[in-house]
Design a protein around this motif. Structure first.
Motif, short mmCIF file in Angstrom:
data_model
loop_
_atom_site.label_atom_id
_atom_site.label_comp_id
_atom_site.label_asym_id
_atom_site.label_seq_id
_atom_site.Cartn_x
_atom_site.Cartn_y
_atom_site.Cartn_z
N VAL A 120 0.85 -1.19 0.00
CA VAL A 120 0.00 0.00 0.00
C VAL A 120 0.89 1.24 0.00
O VAL A 120 1.95 1.25 0.62
N GLU A 121 0.43 2.26 -0.72
CA GLU A 121 1.09 3.57 -0.72
C GLU A 121 0.03 4.62 -0.39
O GLU A 121 -1.04 4.61 -0.98
N VAL A 122 0.36 5.49 0.55
CA VAL A 122 -0.51 6.62 0.90
C VAL A 122 0.28 7.89 0.60
O VAL A 122 1.37 8.08 1.14
N LEU A 123 -0.28 8.74 -0.27
CA LEU A 123 0.41 9.97 -0.65
C LEU A 123 -0.61 10.98 -1.15
O LEU A 123 -1.43 10.65 -2.02
N ASN A 124 -0.56 12.19 -0.61
CA ASN A 124 -1.44 13.29 -1.04
C ASN A 124 -2.92 12.90 -1.01
O ASN A 124 -3.66 13.17 -1.95
N ASN A 125 -3.34 12.27 0.07
CA ASN A 125 -4.74 11.88 0.30
C ASN A 125 -5.24 10.88 -0.74
O ASN A 125 -6.43 10.78 -1.00
N LYS A 126 -4.32 10.11 -1.32
CA LYS A 126 -4.67 9.02 -2.23
C LYS A 126 -4.03 7.74 -1.71
O LYS A 126 -2.84 7.72 -1.39
N VAL A 127 -4.83 6.68 -1.62
CA VAL A 127 -4.36 5.38 -1.16
C VAL A 127 -4.39 4.42 -2.35
O VAL A 127 -5.43 4.23 -2.97
N THR A 128 -3.23 3.83 -2.66
CA THR A 128 -3.14 2.86 -3.73
C THR A 128 -2.72 1.53 -3.12
O THR A 128 -1.68 1.43 -2.48
N VAL A 129 -3.57 0.51 -3.28
CA VAL A 129 -3.31 -0.82 -2.74
C VAL A 129 -3.07 -1.76 -3.92
O VAL A 129 -3.94 -1.91 -4.78
N LEU A 130 -1.89 -2.36 -3.96
CA LEU A 130 -1.51 -3.32 -5.00
C LEU A 130 -1.52 -4.70 -4.36
O LEU A 130 -0.74 -4.94 -3.43
N VAL A 131 -2.36 -5.60 -4.85
CA VAL A 131 -2.53 -6.89 -4.17
C VAL A 131 -2.48 -8.07 -5.15
O VAL A 131 -2.71 -7.92 -6.34
N GLU A 132 -2.21 -9.23 -4.59
CA GLU A 132 -2.25 -10.51 -5.30
C GLU A 132 -3.40 -11.33 -4.76
O GLU A 132 -3.73 -11.27 -3.59
N GLY A 133 -3.99 -12.14 -5.60
CA GLY A 133 -4.98 -13.11 -5.18
C GLY A 133 -6.17 -12.53 -4.44
O GLY A 133 -6.57 -13.07 -3.42
N ALA A 134 -6.73 -11.43 -4.90
CA ALA A 134 -7.82 -10.77 -4.18
C ALA A 134 -9.18 -11.25 -4.66
O ALA A 134 -9.38 -11.50 -5.85
#
Length: 85
Positions: free
Chosen positions: A67-81
């Motif tokens: 997960v990356e949180v930057l400038n009020n944006k959360v980006t979650v990169l996942v496997e097998g979801a």
């Protein structure tokens, strides 16, 4: 804040949310509006999206990711979801 949950195959979620709870490798944690910048690894578990303050949620079971949180944006990169109803 804006949240995107992405797998190598597709976008699972994209939109404005109140918060998101995630299974960090050192324990679960939550990100809310205007959270400080953050990068973290995620272990297998449940990602819970808090769509608003009235407990409308969406949940996803993941096998791990980042997960990356930057400038009020959360980006979650996942496997097998998978989406949990």
């Amino acid at each position: 804040m804006t949240l995107e949950i992405l797998t190598p195959e597709r976008k699972l979620f994209s939109g404005e949310v109140y918060g998101v709870q995630m299974p960090g490798i050192s324990g679960s944690f939550e990100v809310l509006d205007r959270h400080a910048p953050l990068v973290s690894a995620l272990k297998a578990g449940r990602v819970k999206v808090l769509r608003d303050r009235t407990n409308h949620t969406a949940s996803f079971e993941i096998q791990g990711g980042f997960v990356e949180v930057l400038n009020n944006k959360v980006t979650v990169l996942v496997e097998g979801a998978t989406t949990i109803d």
